[in-house]
Design a protein around this motif. Structure first.
Motif, mmCIF file in Angstrom:
data_model
loop_
_atom_site.group_PDB
_atom_site.id
_atom_site.type_symbol
_atom_site.label_atom_id
_atom_site.label_comp_id
_atom_site.label_asym_id
_atom_site.label_seq_id
_atom_site.Cartn_x
_atom_site.Cartn_y
_atom_site.Cartn_z
ATOM 1 N N TYR A 153 44.923 46.992 35.917
ATOM 2 C CA TYR A 153 44.397 47.651 37.119
ATOM 3 C C TYR A 153 42.879 47.780 37.055
ATOM 4 O O TYR A 153 42.183 47.524 38.052
ATOM 5 C CB TYR A 153 45.008 49.048 37.297
ATOM 6 C CG TYR A 153 46.490 49.076 37.500
ATOM 7 C CD1 TYR A 153 47.161 48.070 38.189
ATOM 8 C CD2 TYR A 153 47.251 50.124 37.001
ATOM 9 C CE1 TYR A 153 48.533 48.109 38.368
ATOM 10 C CE2 TYR A 153 48.624 50.170 37.183
ATOM 11 C CZ TYR A 153 49.259 49.161 37.869
ATOM 12 O OH TYR A 153 50.612 49.210 38.049
ATOM 13 N N ASP A 154 42.368 48.182 35.898
ATOM 14 C CA ASP A 154 40.914 48.328 35.753
ATOM 15 C C ASP A 154 40.208 46.998 35.934
ATOM 16 O O ASP A 154 39.139 46.928 36.543
ATOM 17 C CB ASP A 154 40.557 48.940 34.395
ATOM 18 C CG ASP A 154 40.891 50.416 34.301
ATOM 19 O OD1 ASP A 154 41.203 51.039 35.335
ATOM 20 O OD2 ASP A 154 40.838 50.960 33.173
ATOM 21 N N GLY A 155 40.801 45.929 35.408
ATOM 22 C CA GLY A 155 40.209 44.603 35.563
ATOM 23 C C GLY A 155 40.131 44.178 37.014
ATOM 24 O O GLY A 155 39.135 43.599 37.462
ATOM 25 N N ILE A 156 41.158 44.480 37.766
ATOM 26 C CA ILE A 156 41.166 44.150 39.195
ATOM 27 C C ILE A 156 40.140 45.010 39.929
ATOM 28 O O ILE A 156 39.322 44.506 40.700
ATOM 29 C CB ILE A 156 42.570 44.343 39.787
ATOM 30 C CG1 ILE A 156 43.530 43.302 39.211
ATOM 31 C CG2 ILE A 156 42.531 44.255 41.321
ATOM 32 C CD1 ILE A 156 44.993 43.566 39.510
ATOM 33 N N ALA A 157 40.180 46.307 39.681
ATOM 34 C CA ALA A 157 39.288 47.232 40.392
ATOM 35 C C ALA A 157 37.821 46.981 40.055
ATOM 36 O O ALA A 157 36.951 47.170 40.906
ATOM 37 C CB ALA A 157 39.652 48.676 40.051
ATOM 38 N N GLU A 158 37.551 46.544 38.835
ATOM 39 C CA GLU A 158 36.168 46.303 38.411
ATOM 40 C C GLU A 158 35.521 45.176 39.214
ATOM 41 O O GLU A 158 34.354 45.233 39.560
ATOM 42 C CB GLU A 158 36.161 45.947 36.929
ATOM 43 C CG GLU A 158 34.778 45.723 36.348
ATOM 44 C CD GLU A 158 34.849 45.416 34.865
ATOM 45 O OE1 GLU A 158 34.155 44.477 34.439
ATOM 46 O OE2 GLU A 158 35.592 46.114 34.150
ATOM 47 N N ASP A 159 36.308 44.153 39.518
ATOM 48 C CA ASP A 159 35.746 42.982 40.190
ATOM 49 C C ASP A 159 35.890 43.003 41.709
ATOM 50 O O ASP A 159 35.244 42.237 42.404
ATOM 51 C CB ASP A 159 36.395 41.712 39.639
ATOM 52 C CG ASP A 159 36.002 41.473 38.189
ATOM 53 O OD1 ASP A 159 34.928 41.951 37.775
ATOM 54 O OD2 ASP A 159 36.775 40.829 37.463
ATOM 55 N N ILE A 160 36.734 43.859 42.233
ATOM 56 C CA ILE A 160 36.896 43.968 43.680
ATOM 57 C C ILE A 160 36.158 45.222 44.124
ATOM 58 O O ILE A 160 36.542 46.330 43.781
ATOM 59 C CB ILE A 160 38.381 44.029 44.072
ATOM 60 C CG1 ILE A 160 39.057 42.730 43.661
ATOM 61 C CG2 ILE A 160 38.532 44.293 45.571
ATOM 62 C CD1 ILE A 160 40.538 42.698 43.923
ATOM 63 N N LYS A 161 35.095 45.012 44.847
ATOM 64 C CA LYS A 161 34.227 46.118 45.245
ATOM 65 C C LYS A 161 34.694 46.722 46.569
ATOM 66 O O LYS A 161 34.500 46.165 47.625
ATOM 67 C CB LYS A 161 32.769 45.637 45.387
ATOM 68 C CG LYS A 161 32.219 44.915 44.162
ATOM 69 C CD LYS A 161 32.252 45.799 42.941
ATOM 70 C CE LYS A 161 31.701 45.065 41.733
ATOM 71 N NZ LYS A 161 32.245 45.473 40.487
ATOM 72 N N LEU A 162 35.358 47.867 46.457
ATOM 73 C CA LEU A 162 35.786 48.615 47.635
ATOM 74 C C LEU A 162 34.976 49.900 47.701
ATOM 75 O O LEU A 162 34.688 50.508 46.673
ATOM 76 C CB LEU A 162 37.273 48.968 47.545
ATOM 77 C CG LEU A 162 38.255 47.805 47.511
ATOM 78 C CD1 LEU A 162 39.676 48.321 47.323
ATOM 79 C CD2 LEU A 162 38.161 46.991 48.790
#
Length: 146
Positions: A129-138
């Motif tokens: 989850y952290d890996g996804i959230a780190e690269d997707i800027k919301l």
């Protein structure tokens, strides 16, 4: 469907999405299929990890002891209820009391093994989850005010 309506071969719904074998495909997002395939690959990779296999094995062992599993689920339900409760006064005392009440369940080796395996799985999922959230800027700045 009304009796006087003709059945259409059009598989799109009124939102413009297309149903494909019970799954929703969104035509204006052409990368959706690639993302779904990659998600399946990631899921497959996770399911083949030793941590996941250990989690599943320990869960099966725990479930095999039906009375213990029932008490364990009861504890978890009460624990979750306490964590989500709006009234946080005496939270720690109440949580400590709950742990004392279920001490015999929580100290069973089967439960300890399961919780350890579950914790390893949670850590793995957190990394994903952290890996996804780190690269997707919301823009989630609105959550700072909650």
């Amino acid at each position: 469907m009304e009796e006087d309506e003709e059945k259409s071969d059009d598989s799109s719904n009124h939102y413009g999405s297309v149903e494909n074998e019970g799954k929703l495909s969104i035509p204006f997002f052409p990368d959706t299929e690639d993302i779904c395939q990659s998600t399946k690959q990631l899921t497959n990779m996770i399911c083949h990890t030793e941590d996941y296999k250990c989690y599943q094995k320990n869960l099966a062992v725990l479930k095999a002891q039906e009375e213990l599993y029932h008490k364990f689920k009861e504890f978890r339900g009460k624990s979750l209820h306490l964590q989500l409760e709006r009234e946080q006064e005496q939270y720690f005392e109440r949580m400590e009391s709950l742990h004392s009440e279920y001490k015999d369940v929580l100290t069973e080796p089967v439960v300890v093994d399961f919780l350890s395996a579950e914790q390893r799985m949670c850590k793995l999922m957190r990394i994903v989850y952290d890996g996804i959230a780190e690269d997707i800027k919301l823009d989630l700045s609105y959550m700072d005010e909650v």
